[in-house]
Design an enzyme around this catalytic site. Structure first.
Site, mmCIF file in Angstrom:
data_model
loop_
_atom_site.group_PDB
_atom_site.id
_atom_site.type_symbol
_atom_site.label_atom_id
_atom_site.label_comp_id
_atom_site.label_asym_id
_atom_site.label_seq_id
_atom_site.Cartn_x
_atom_site.Cartn_y
_atom_site.Cartn_z
ATOM 1 N N HIS A 136 0.814 -1.216 0.000
ATOM 2 C CA HIS A 136 0.000 0.000 0.000
ATOM 3 C C HIS A 136 0.850 1.270 0.000
ATOM 4 O O HIS A 136 0.344 2.353 -0.294
ATOM 5 C CB HIS A 136 -0.982 -0.002 1.188
ATOM 6 C CG HIS A 136 -0.363 0.265 2.517
ATOM 7 N ND1 HIS A 136 -0.052 -0.722 3.423
ATOM 8 C CD2 HIS A 136 -0.010 1.426 3.121
ATOM 9 C CE1 HIS A 136 0.451 -0.186 4.517
ATOM 10 N NE2 HIS A 136 0.492 1.118 4.356
ATOM 11 N N ASP A 166 0.220 -7.603 1.451
ATOM 12 C CA ASP A 166 0.690 -6.218 1.597
ATOM 13 C C ASP A 166 2.212 -6.129 1.635
ATOM 14 O O ASP A 166 2.785 -5.400 2.434
ATOM 15 C CB ASP A 166 0.089 -5.561 2.841
ATOM 16 C CG ASP A 166 0.140 -4.034 2.763
ATOM 17 O OD1 ASP A 166 0.315 -3.502 1.655
ATOM 18 O OD2 ASP A 166 0.017 -3.373 3.816
ATOM 19 N N SER A 240 4.837 2.594 7.889
ATOM 20 C CA SER A 240 4.559 1.438 7.040
ATOM 21 C C SER A 240 5.782 1.056 6.218
ATOM 22 O O SER A 240 6.394 1.894 5.557
ATOM 23 C CB SER A 240 3.401 1.738 6.088
ATOM 24 O OG SER A 240 2.178 1.632 6.742
#
Length: 475
Positions: A136, A166, A240
């Site tokens: 993402h 992911d 992230s």
């Protein structure tokens, strides 16, 4: 039942702005790659965390530095922090401006603008310049720039990504890199000390610490294949793709998401375990994509009623409700009402455990199932077979009709995303998503798609993922 607001913070998934989610508590789920940090006020409490860490008697070995053996993480961090990089992503966002012209007519016009976003990544192979991050973070990116800790910047080359887990892999051409070797996450225990390193809010490299709060977290609703490490180490938007390391500097996870009512850290963070990262990254590096297979069973969780009906001594495991003809499960001799309790010796407690375990196996790979059949435990050898894609409606996206064993069958109308080729797909759909509408037209089955011009752009989709509905624009 309370309701919470789900916010997808990556500008690249701009079509998914927000939606209402039924939850047991009023919380919001935030994917931790977010760029709206300028309007957030986040008090820095790193000193407090480190002070508390230093004041607690610790069973784990902590490096010492300075006179008197002052407890510190600095010796470990000095060896590993250069392997964690900042990632800057540029995407193209389009929007529509409408005004009245001189003749009183509406005059819509499409405009484009570049949107900047930031995340983190970890160098896992210094010689080849391989960097792992979250899917993402870089999804639909026009340009990705990686900044090292010595302030050198490099344009990154995209090698592959997997929306189901992911995980994404990038590559840069650079010398004098530092890497982190992916450790064995199976040895982790709840209570182990961990350190999170990343780029929160675009501030630059930041280090926080905590413990492993839980292992094997699934059914969180972030991605389809979930086996998260839960930690209370402070993880914020921008972390992230960053590193989660143990007290000795081993890479044991990639930070991915948080659950928070505010969008910043509230002590519940999730990281993808290193063993899953290794499995997926190896295939992405070799093939550029994950070619997943299937076993061929429909399953349901073992509820109290099911356990009583099948005379089981436990509620763990999943019960087989359908065996697909000519599938690997059929050839292995699986039967309806078989209860799968382990795969390759790993305990299966719910449906998500089995889905994640099979998702990490390669086509043609053999595996051992432990099942309970007629009250007796048996061993069955299975083989992962190539997935039957079905009808491709978008590049890299195939769909199928819902079967009677689907949990939403008879309750919700839609078609199921049966396969996703991430090399071709730019839609952010994942396997098992339900497509309910296209261009505001309800979709009950594949036949309904014949009346829709799927070549037209943009396409406006209404999608159900788990218990969450959202809008998605395919351009």
């Amino acid at each position: 039942m309370n309701y919470a607001q789900l916010t997808i913070s990556n500008p690249m998934t701009k079509a998914i702005t927000s939606c209402t989610v039924k939850r047991e508590s009023r919380q919001s789920l935030f994917i931790t790659h977010k760029w709206q940090y300028l309007c957030l006020h986040v008090p820095l409490r790193v000193g407090v965390v480190l002070l508390a860490l230093a004041s607690i008697p610790m069973a784990a070995h902590i490096p010492s530095v300075g006179e008197g053996g002052r407890p510190s993480l600095a010796p470990v961090l000095n060896q590993v922090k250069d392997a964690v990089v900042n990632i800057s992503v540029t995407t193209r966002q389009n929007y529509r401006i409408t005004w009245w012209d001189d003749w009183g007519r509406l005059n819509p016009q499409r405009q484009y603008r570049d949107v900047q976003a930031a995340g983190s990544g970890v160098i896992i192979d210094a010689e080849r310049g391989l960097v792992v991050t979250n899917h993402h973070v870089i999804a639909q990116a026009q340009k990705v720039v990686i900044t090292l800790q010595d302030r050198r910047t490099f344009d990154a080359r995209f090698l592959g990504s997997d929306p189901t887990t992911d995980i994404a892999v990038l590559q840069i051409e650079a010398d004098d890199l530092t890497d982190l070797v992916l450790a064995d996450s199976e040895v982790l225990q709840v209570g182990d000390f961990v350190v999170a390193i990343g780029n929160p809010f675009g501030l630059g490299q930041t280090v926080t610490s905590g413990i492993v709060s839980a292992l094997g977290r699934n059914q969180v609703g972030i991605v389809n294949a979930e086996d998260f490490i839960q930690t209370d180490a402070s993880i914020n938007p921008g972390n992230s793709g960053g590193a989660l390391i143990d007290i000795e500097g081993n890479l044991i996870g990639i930070n991915t998401a948080i659950i928070s009512p505010s969008g910043s850290s509230s002590g519940i963070g999730f990281a993808i375990p290193s063993n899953m990262v290794r499995t997926i990254a190896e295939q992405l590096i070799e093939y550029g994509d994950i070619n997943r297979g299937q076993f061929g069973v429909r399953i349901e969780p073992v509820t109290q009623a099911v356990a009583e009906g099948l005379e089981l001594s436990t509620n763990n495991g999943v019960v087989v409700t359908e065996v697909i003809p000519n599938s690997g499960a059929d050839q292995a001799g699986m039967r309806i009402d078989d209860v799968i309790i382990a795969v390759n010796g790993k305990e299966i407690t719910n449906s998500a455990d089995l889905i994640t375990t099979i998702a990490l196996l390669r086509i043609g790979q053999q595996f051992d199932l432990t099942v309970i059949r007629n009250g007796r435990e048996e061993q069955i050898e299975g083989v992962v077979q190539e997935f039957q894609k079905g009808n491709e409606i978008l590049p890299g996206i195939s769909v199928a009709n819902m079967t009677s064993s689907h949990p939403y069958y008879g309750r919700i109308r839609g078609v199921v995303v049966s396969a996703v080729d991430s090399r071709l797909s730019q839609s952010n759909l994942v396997v098992d998503d339900l497509i309910l509408e296209i261009n505001r037209k309800s979709i009950s089955n594949i036949r309904d798609l014949e009346s829709i011009d799927l070549e037209d752009r943009p396409l406006f989709l209404r999608v159900l993922r788990g218990t969450t509905q959202f809008r998605l624009i395919v351009r």
